[in-house]
Design a protein around this motif. Structure first.
Motif, PDB file in Angstrom:
ATOM      1  N   VAL A 145       0.762  -1.360   0.005  1.00  0.00           N
ATOM      2  CA  VAL A 145      -0.171   0.103   0.065  1.00  0.00           C
ATOM      3  C   VAL A 145       0.822   1.426  -0.038  1.00  0.00           C
ATOM      4  CG1 VAL A 145      -1.700   1.607   1.437  1.00  0.00           C
ATOM      5  CG2 VAL A 145      -1.695  -1.278   1.171  1.00  0.00           C
ATOM      6  N   ARG A 146       0.671   2.309  -0.947  1.00  0.00           N
ATOM      7  CA  ARG A 146       1.475   3.358  -0.865  1.00  0.00           C
ATOM      8  C   ARG A 146       0.468   4.520  -1.004  1.00  0.00           C
ATOM      9  NH1 ARG A 146       6.302   5.045  -3.968  1.00  0.00           N
ATOM     10  NH2 ARG A 146       6.357   7.137  -4.445  1.00  0.00           N
ATOM     11  N   VAL A 147       0.582   5.428  -0.019  1.00  0.00           N
ATOM     12  CA  VAL A 147       0.115   6.724  -0.053  1.00  0.00           C
ATOM     13  C   VAL A 147       0.867   7.924  -0.408  1.00  0.00           C
ATOM     14  CG1 VAL A 147      -1.539   5.843   1.870  1.00  0.00           C
ATOM     15  CG2 VAL A 147       0.430   6.937   2.587  1.00  0.00           C
ATOM     16  N   GLU A 148       0.422   8.670  -1.073  1.00  0.00           N
ATOM     17  CA  GLU A 148       0.878   9.936  -1.626  1.00  0.00           C
ATOM     18  C   GLU A 148       0.136  11.057  -1.467  1.00  0.00           C
ATOM     19  OE1 GLU A 148       2.743   7.735  -5.664  1.00  0.00           O
ATOM     20  OE2 GLU A 148       1.571   9.290  -5.799  1.00  0.00           O
ATOM     21  N   VAL A 149       0.859  12.164  -0.864  1.00  0.00           N
ATOM     22  CA  VAL A 149      -0.070  13.434  -0.564  1.00  0.00           C
ATOM     23  C   VAL A 149       0.901  14.637  -1.817  1.00  0.00           C
ATOM     24  CG1 VAL A 149      -0.508  15.335   0.797  1.00  0.00           C
ATOM     25  CG2 VAL A 149      -0.722  13.067   1.511  1.00  0.00           C
ATOM     26  N   HIS A 150       0.081  14.911  -2.342  1.00  0.00           N
ATOM     27  CA  HIS A 150       0.592  15.735  -3.706  1.00  0.00           C
ATOM     28  C   HIS A 150       0.172  17.287  -3.250  1.00  0.00           C
ATOM     29  CE1 HIS A 150       1.093  12.600  -7.082  1.00  0.00           C
ATOM     30  NE2 HIS A 150       0.492  12.000  -5.839  1.00  0.00           N
ATOM     31  N   ASP A 151       0.990  18.206  -2.980  1.00  0.00           N
ATOM     32  CA  ASP A 151       0.714  19.389  -2.632  1.00  0.00           C
ATOM     33  C   ASP A 151       0.961  20.272  -3.694  1.00  0.00           C
ATOM     34  OD1 ASP A 151       3.316  20.721  -2.058  1.00  0.00           O
ATOM     35  OD2 ASP A 151       3.297  19.846  -0.396  1.00  0.00           O
ATOM     36  N   SER A 152       0.587  21.762  -3.621  1.00  0.00           N
ATOM     37  CA  SER A 152       0.782  22.679  -4.926  1.00  0.00           C
ATOM     38  C   SER A 152       1.582  23.896  -4.188  1.00  0.00           C
ATOM     39  CB  SER A 152      -0.323  22.903  -5.518  1.00  0.00           C
ATOM     40  OG  SER A 152      -1.308  23.692  -4.419  1.00  0.00           O
ATOM     41  N   GLY A 153       2.367  23.682  -3.166  1.00  0.00           N
ATOM     42  CA  GLY A 153       2.764  24.873  -2.765  1.00  0.00           C
ATOM     43  C   GLY A 153       4.279  25.206  -3.378  1.00  0.00           C
ATOM     44  N   THR A 154       4.781  26.463  -3.047  1.00  0.00           N
ATOM     45  CA  THR A 154       5.899  26.919  -3.738  1.00  0.00           C
ATOM     46  C   THR A 154       7.027  26.706  -2.623  1.00  0.00           C
ATOM     47  OG1 THR A 154       5.581  29.003  -3.078  1.00  0.00           O
ATOM     48  CG2 THR A 154       4.774  28.359  -5.334  1.00  0.00           C
ATOM     49  N   GLY A 155       6.650  25.956  -1.678  1.00  0.00           N
ATOM     50  CA  GLY A 155       7.807  25.983  -0.475  1.00  0.00           C
ATOM     51  C   GLY A 155       9.269  25.299  -0.927  1.00  0.00           C
ATOM     52  N   THR A 156      10.179  26.047  -0.241  1.00  0.00           N
ATOM     53  CA  THR A 156      11.470  25.714  -0.901  1.00  0.00           C
ATOM     54  C   THR A 156      12.179  24.535  -0.166  1.00  0.00           C
ATOM     55  OG1 THR A 156      12.404  27.131   0.681  1.00  0.00           O
ATOM     56  CG2 THR A 156      11.829  28.182  -1.341  1.00  0.00           C
ATOM     57  N   GLY A 157      11.555  24.305   0.981  1.00  0.00           N
ATOM     58  CA  GLY A 157      12.109  23.120   1.797  1.00  0.00           C
ATOM     59  C   GLY A 157      11.566  21.711   1.488  1.00  0.00           C
ATOM     60  N   THR A 158      12.528  20.674   1.655  1.00  0.00           N
ATOM     61  CA  THR A 158      12.309  19.407   1.499  1.00  0.00           C
ATOM     62  C   THR A 158      11.767  18.839   2.847  1.00  0.00           C
ATOM     63  OG1 THR A 158      13.540  18.924  -0.208  1.00  0.00           O
ATOM     64  CG2 THR A 158      12.724  17.103   0.953  1.00  0.00           C
ATOM     65  N   PRO A 159      10.623  18.431   3.201  1.00  0.00           N
ATOM     66  CA  PRO A 159      10.168  17.709   4.413  1.00  0.00           C
ATOM     67  C   PRO A 159      11.320  16.852   4.927  1.00  0.00           C
ATOM     68  CG  PRO A 159       8.464  17.357   3.165  1.00  0.00           C
ATOM     69  CD  PRO A 159       9.589  17.850   2.222  1.00  0.00           C
ATOM     70  N   ARG A 160      11.635  17.039   6.340  1.00  0.00           N
ATOM     71  CA  ARG A 160      12.625  16.262   7.040  1.00  0.00           C
ATOM     72  C   ARG A 160      12.279  15.956   8.572  1.00  0.00           C
ATOM     73  NH1 ARG A 160      15.933  18.890  10.478  1.00  0.00           N
ATOM     74  NH2 ARG A 160      15.776  21.170  10.606  1.00  0.00           N
ATOM     75  N   ILE A 161      12.959  14.960   8.848  1.00  0.00           N
ATOM     76  CA  ILE A 161      12.878  14.657  10.197  1.00  0.00           C
ATOM     77  C   ILE A 161      13.787  15.417  11.108  1.00  0.00           C
ATOM     78  CG2 ILE A 161      12.982  12.798  12.089  1.00  0.00           C
ATOM     79  CD1 ILE A 161      12.434  10.874  10.069  1.00  0.00           C
ATOM     80  N   PRO A 162      13.339  16.270  12.119  1.00  0.00           N
ATOM     81  CA  PRO A 162      14.135  17.131  13.012  1.00  0.00           C
ATOM     82  C   PRO A 162      15.292  16.313  13.547  1.00  0.00           C
ATOM     83  CG  PRO A 162      11.899  17.419  13.481  1.00  0.00           C
ATOM     84  CD  PRO A 162      11.888  16.067  12.721  1.00  0.00           C
ATOM     85  N   ASP A 163      16.465  17.089  13.490  1.00  0.00           N
ATOM     86  CA  ASP A 163      17.593  16.443  14.131  1.00  0.00           C
ATOM     87  C   ASP A 163      17.418  16.493  15.652  1.00  0.00           C
ATOM     88  OD1 ASP A 163      18.944  16.306  11.722  1.00  0.00           O
ATOM     89  OD2 ASP A 163      19.655  18.332  12.122  1.00  0.00           O
TER      90      ASP A 163
ATOM     91  N   GLY B 263       4.962  22.404  -6.269  1.00  0.00           N
ATOM     92  CA  GLY B 263       4.778  21.542  -5.177  1.00  0.00           C
ATOM     93  C   GLY B 263       5.828  20.269  -5.023  1.00  0.00           C
ATOM     94  N   LYS B 264       5.175  19.365  -4.259  1.00  0.00           N
ATOM     95  CA  LYS B 264       6.077  18.113  -4.072  1.00  0.00           C
ATOM     96  C   LYS B 264       5.052  17.156  -3.880  1.00  0.00           C
ATOM     97  CE  LYS B 264       6.693  19.778   0.651  1.00  0.00           C
ATOM     98  NZ  LYS B 264       5.615  20.796   0.312  1.00  0.00           N
ATOM     99  N   VAL B 265       5.466  15.739  -3.772  1.00  0.00           N
ATOM    100  CA  VAL B 265       4.791  14.591  -3.491  1.00  0.00           C
ATOM    101  C   VAL B 265       5.473  14.037  -2.084  1.00  0.00           C
ATOM    102  CG1 VAL B 265       3.986  12.305  -4.128  1.00  0.00           C
ATOM    103  CG2 VAL B 265       4.074  14.333  -5.688  1.00  0.00           C
ATOM    104  N   VAL B 266       4.595  13.839  -0.877  1.00  0.00           N
ATOM    105  CA  VAL B 266       5.422  13.043  -0.039  1.00  0.00           C
ATOM    106  C   VAL B 266       4.547  11.753  -0.035  1.00  0.00           C
ATOM    107  CG1 VAL B 266       5.894  13.274   2.209  1.00  0.00           C
ATOM    108  CG2 VAL B 266       5.775  15.305   1.194  1.00  0.00           C
ATOM    109  N   TRP B 267       5.320  10.812   0.203  1.00  0.00           N
ATOM    110  CA  TRP B 267       4.797   9.284   0.129  1.00  0.00           C
ATOM    111  C   TRP B 267       5.282   8.445   1.283  1.00  0.00           C
ATOM    112  CZ3 TRP B 267       8.466   5.448  -0.423  1.00  0.00           C
ATOM    113  CH2 TRP B 267       9.541   6.001  -1.051  1.00  0.00           C
ATOM    114  N   ALA B 268       4.492   7.318   1.528  1.00  0.00           N
ATOM    115  CA  ALA B 268       4.727   6.454   2.586  1.00  0.00           C
ATOM    116  C   ALA B 268       4.410   4.900   1.894  1.00  0.00           C
ATOM    117  CB  ALA B 268       4.426   6.491   3.924  1.00  0.00           C
TER     118      ALA B 268
END
Length: 145
Positions: A87-105, A135-140
Motif C-alpha cells: 500500500v502506497r499513500v501519496e500526498v501531492h501539494d501545490s505549494g511553492t515551499g523551498t524546503g524538503t520535509p525532513r525529520i528534525p535532528d 509543489g511536491k509529493v510526500v509518500w509512504a
C-alpha cells in the motif's frame, strides 16, 4: 469530485488506485483519513494489522501538506495505491515551499509540531519526497509480510 462523494471504482485490475482532491480546510485531514480507510476496506484490507498505521500516516502527511505546502485557494491530492503486496499513500501539494520535509535532528527543540515525520518514518516501511511542479509529493509505503 467533492471530498465526501464516492470515487469511481474499477476493482478488476491491479494496481488498485484511488485519488481524491481536498481543499485547504481543516476538515480535509479527517476526510482524507476516512477515504484511505474506506479504500483499504474496499480492497479487503480493513482487518490488516497495518491499516491503522496507514490511516495515521495519511493524517500526518495531509496535516503537513495543509500546514506547509498548500497555499490559500489551493488543495492537495491524496493517492492511495495497492498492488497486491504494498500500500502506497501519496500526498501531492501545490505549494511553492523551498524546503524538503525532513525529520528534525536530535538537537532541534521540539515545538508544538514536528513529530509527524517521526511517526511516518517509524510506522512505514519506506517514505520519501518527490518533485512536482508546483509543489511536491510526500509518500509512504506499507508492505505485507
Amino acid at each position: 469530485m467533492l471530498s465526501d462523494s464516492r470515487p469511481v471504482i474499477q476493482a478488476n485490475e491491479l494496481p488498485y488506485q484511488r485519488d481524491q482532491f481536498y481543499r485547504r480546510d481543516r476538515r480535509s485531514v479527517p476526510a482524507a483519513r476516512r477515504f484511505a480507510v474506506w479504500s483499504l476496506h474496499y480492497w479487503g484490507l480493513g482487518g490488516w494489522r497495518r491499516a491503522e498505521d496507514v490511516s495515521l500516516c495519511v493524517s500526518e502527511l495531509a496535516t503537513n501538506a495543509l500546514v506547509h505546502g498548500v497555499p490559500p485557494g489551493r488543495g492537495f491530492l491524496l493517492r492511495v495505491r495497492y498492488d497486491g503486496r504494498t500500500v502506497r499513500v501519496e500526498v501531492h501539494d501545490s505549494g511553492t515551499g523551498t524546503g524538503t520535509p525532513r525529520i528534525p535532528d536530535e538537537g532541534d527543540e521540539p515545538g508544538e509540531g514536528g513529530r509527524g515525520l517521526f511517526l511516518v518514518s517509524a510506522l512505514s516501511d519506506k517514505w520519501g519526497v518527490g518533485e512536482r511542479n508546483p509543489g511536491k509529493v510526500v509518500w509512504a509505503e506499507f508492505t505485507e509480510p
